[in-house]
Design a protein around this motif. Structure first.
Motif, PDB file in Angstrom:
ATOM      1  N   HIS A 101      -2.214  -2.639  -5.777  1.00  0.00           N
ATOM      2  CA  HIS A 101      -3.534  -3.260  -5.775  1.00  0.00           C
ATOM      3  C   HIS A 101      -3.409  -4.772  -5.745  1.00  0.00           C
ATOM      4  O   HIS A 101      -2.391  -5.327  -6.151  1.00  0.00           O
ATOM      5  N   HIS A 118     -12.011   0.800  -0.424  1.00  0.00           N
ATOM      6  CA  HIS A 118     -12.157   0.775   1.032  1.00  0.00           C
ATOM      7  C   HIS A 118     -12.497   2.152   1.601  1.00  0.00           C
ATOM      8  O   HIS A 118     -12.422   3.170   0.912  1.00  0.00           O
ATOM      9  N   SER A 123      -7.219  -0.366   3.606  1.00  0.00           N
ATOM     10  CA  SER A 123      -6.161  -0.519   2.611  1.00  0.00           C
ATOM     11  C   SER A 123      -6.607  -1.578   1.610  1.00  0.00           C
ATOM     12  O   SER A 123      -7.681  -2.171   1.771  1.00  0.00           O
ATOM     13  N   ARG A 124      -5.774  -1.831   0.616  1.00  0.00           N
ATOM     14  CA  ARG A 124      -6.103  -2.848  -0.389  1.00  0.00           C
ATOM     15  C   ARG A 124      -6.304  -4.216   0.259  1.00  0.00           C
ATOM     16  O   ARG A 124      -6.990  -5.081  -0.292  1.00  0.00           O
ATOM     17  N   LYS A 125      -5.721  -4.407   1.450  1.00  0.00           N
ATOM     18  CA  LYS A 125      -5.804  -5.723   2.115  1.00  0.00           C
ATOM     19  C   LYS A 125      -7.209  -6.005   2.649  1.00  0.00           C
ATOM     20  O   LYS A 125      -7.614  -7.157   2.763  1.00  0.00           O
ATOM     21  N   GLN A 126      -7.945  -4.944   2.983  1.00  0.00           N
ATOM     22  CA  GLN A 126      -9.293  -5.160   3.531  1.00  0.00           C
ATOM     23  C   GLN A 126     -10.168  -5.927   2.546  1.00  0.00           C
ATOM     24  O   GLN A 126     -10.861  -6.867   2.919  1.00  0.00           O
ATOM     25  N   ASP A 155      -5.071   0.286  -3.240  1.00  0.00           N
ATOM     26  CA  ASP A 155      -4.753   1.397  -2.337  1.00  0.00           C
ATOM     27  C   ASP A 155      -4.948   2.683  -3.136  1.00  0.00           C
ATOM     28  O   ASP A 155      -4.836   2.681  -4.366  1.00  0.00           O
TER      29      ASP A 155
END
Length: 297
Positions: A101, A118, A123-126, A155
């Motif tokens: 995360h 998400h 993914s956690r990046k969004q 994630d």
């Protein structure tokens, strides 16, 4: 003689000091961050006693004029990337599995915790991308960092029980680090399946203080959940041209909440002509969270 005069006054002072923290315990209000740029466009109509609002959304203005590269990079004035100084990519080991995360802000002693879950293919990046969705994720990061809060974008393996268990473990960990924090869960698209699962769990359903469904789905099981019984505020943001989750279904579910309790704390913002991703771009984080903070159990 002086001591007799002093005593009752001293008692009042003590009472004031005892009472003040109680009075202010629920008075957290997020300070502004670029509110003029992120304000909703014109209101077209309202209903349900003000709980339902139709907003004038226009792709040419709200994407093409706002973004330097449409849907990929917002104009610089919408973001403040200095918030990355308090951003960490972390791994939490839990009984439900390892949870990768991104955390932004105070990982201990936070006044408020906001999670973004998400949708399919994300993914956690969004949830920490500063430039997509009109800079709206950068705004929530800055709102948390600037208000002694914590923002989490994890994630998770699926949108079922395993994913819910991992997100619940993440919430449990950070709630223990920040016992005074109000906890709000925002779910984009299919992530909403997790919002409803968390509401239904005994642990998270008894702990979370608000749900934000952004271009997401509905779930009748909510009415039997601990979260519903606690009157946890629910916000819906939906595009009127969402072909993934039709707006009519989400509006019907919103009204079914009010049918069960006219005073239930719920709001619905319909972005007229907006599509599936519109609410993630357009939702007013500060206005919504401040309303939730004022209603949170």
């Amino acid at each position: 003689m002086a001591s007799r005069i002093h005593s009752p006054f001293h008692g009042l002072l003590v009472a004031a000091f005892v009472l003040c923290p109680v009075g202010y315990a629920h008075a957290l209000e997020l300070k502004p961050f670029k509110d003029d740029l992120f304000a909703y466009p014109a209101t077209l109509s309202t209903g349900d006693g003000g709980a339902y609002t139709v907003i004038d959304y226009r792709e040419m203005r709200d994407i093409n004029q706002r973004d330097e590269v449409p849907e990929k990079r917002v104009h610089p004035q919408y973001t403040d990337a200095s918030v990355r100084k308090v951003q960490q990519d972390l791994m939490l080991k839990t009984d439900a599995g390892d949870v990768r995360h991104v955390a932004v802000g105070k990982t201990q002693g936070a006044a408020i915790i906001v999670l973004y879950l998400h949708g399919q293919g994300g993914s956690r990046k969004q949830g920490v991308d500063d430039f997509t969705f009109g800079g709206n994720f950068n705004r929530i990061k800055n709102l948390m960092a600037g208000n002694g809060g914590l923002y989490l974008s994890p994630d998770f393996p699926d949108f079922g029980d395993k994913g819910a268990a991992q997100v619940a473990a993440l919430i449990d960990h950070y709630a223990e680090q920040s016992p005074g924090a109000k906890i709000f869960v925002a779910c984009g698209s299919m992530g909403g399946a997790l919002c409803w699962k968390l509401a239904g769990r005994k642990d998270t359903g008894g702990r979370i203080n608000g749900l934000l469904l952004l271009g997401s789905l509905w779930d009748e099981s909510f009415f039997a959940s601990p979260a519903f019984k606690r009157r946890v505020p629910v916000f819906f943001g939906q595009g009127s041209h969402d072909v993934v989750f039709p707006v009519a279904n989400q509006e019907a579910f919103f009204r079914s909440i009010l049918a069960k309790s006219k005073t239930y704390p719920t709001r619905f913002v319909r972005f007229e002509t907006g599509t599936h991703g519109t609410p993630i771009r357009m939702a007013d984080w500060r206005g919504t969270l401040n309303w939730m903070l004022s209603k949170a159990p």
